[in-house]
Design an enzyme around this catalytic site. Sequence first.
Site, short mmCIF file in Angstrom:
data_model
loop_
_atom_site.label_atom_id
_atom_site.label_comp_id
_atom_site.label_asym_id
_atom_site.label_seq_id
_atom_site.Cartn_x
_atom_site.Cartn_y
_atom_site.Cartn_z
N HIS A 89 0.83 -1.21 0.00
CA HIS A 89 0.00 0.00 0.00
C HIS A 89 0.86 1.26 0.00
O HIS A 89 2.05 1.24 0.34
CB HIS A 89 -0.92 0.01 1.22
N GLU A 140 -2.39 -7.00 7.23
CA GLU A 140 -1.07 -7.05 7.85
C GLU A 140 -1.10 -7.98 9.07
O GLU A 140 -2.18 -8.30 9.59
CB GLU A 140 -0.64 -5.64 8.26
#
Length: 208
Positions: free
Chosen positions: A8, A83
């Site tokens: 990201h 994550e």
Amino acid sequence: MEVWFIRHGVTRHNQDGIWQGQRDVPLAPEGYEQARRLAERLARAGLTWTALYTSDLARATETARILGERLGLTPRSDRRLREVCVGELSGLARRDVAERYGDYLARSREDPWNTRFPGGETMAELAERVWRFVEELGGGRYLVVSHGGAIRAAVLRTLAAATPAPWRIRLENTSITRLRFPEGVAAGGYVDSVGDAAHLEPGLLPES
């Protein structure tokens, strides 16, 4: 099958050295620009994409939205691409982690793959959930927007390796990591590139 993992765009937490984990932090202004540069690079490559997947955390979905708009793809969200859960470390600055969780950091240096984040996951558990996602993909070329820890775990799983230093795999925000599985995931794969962020180099892309 090819899987192009995208980290990201950058967040304020990234810039300030704060542990994020699964904390839902949006992109910083610079993160949007990084995503736009990546989208332009991918568009100019002229490749065909089977699908665009993303973690459900905001910093990933915002990155995926920008890519999707430029490439004509609708992002599909999957929680397995989140994550690693860092538990009690989420929201702490690096200096605070060093002061409060010295014992954890020492254990992690010895065995980062199996040492559990305080109140969170292990890297091994992260790798298992990311790999379950990869195993469900069919033939094709996929864009997958995820996170630094998750991408490192996918790389190491592809290599059948549990390195003593996974954080030494350097991944810039919006970098590309390409995994290739010529005969399917079960037959094993290759790591074609890791952390390719050439689109962030000044002057690489002409002004549009």
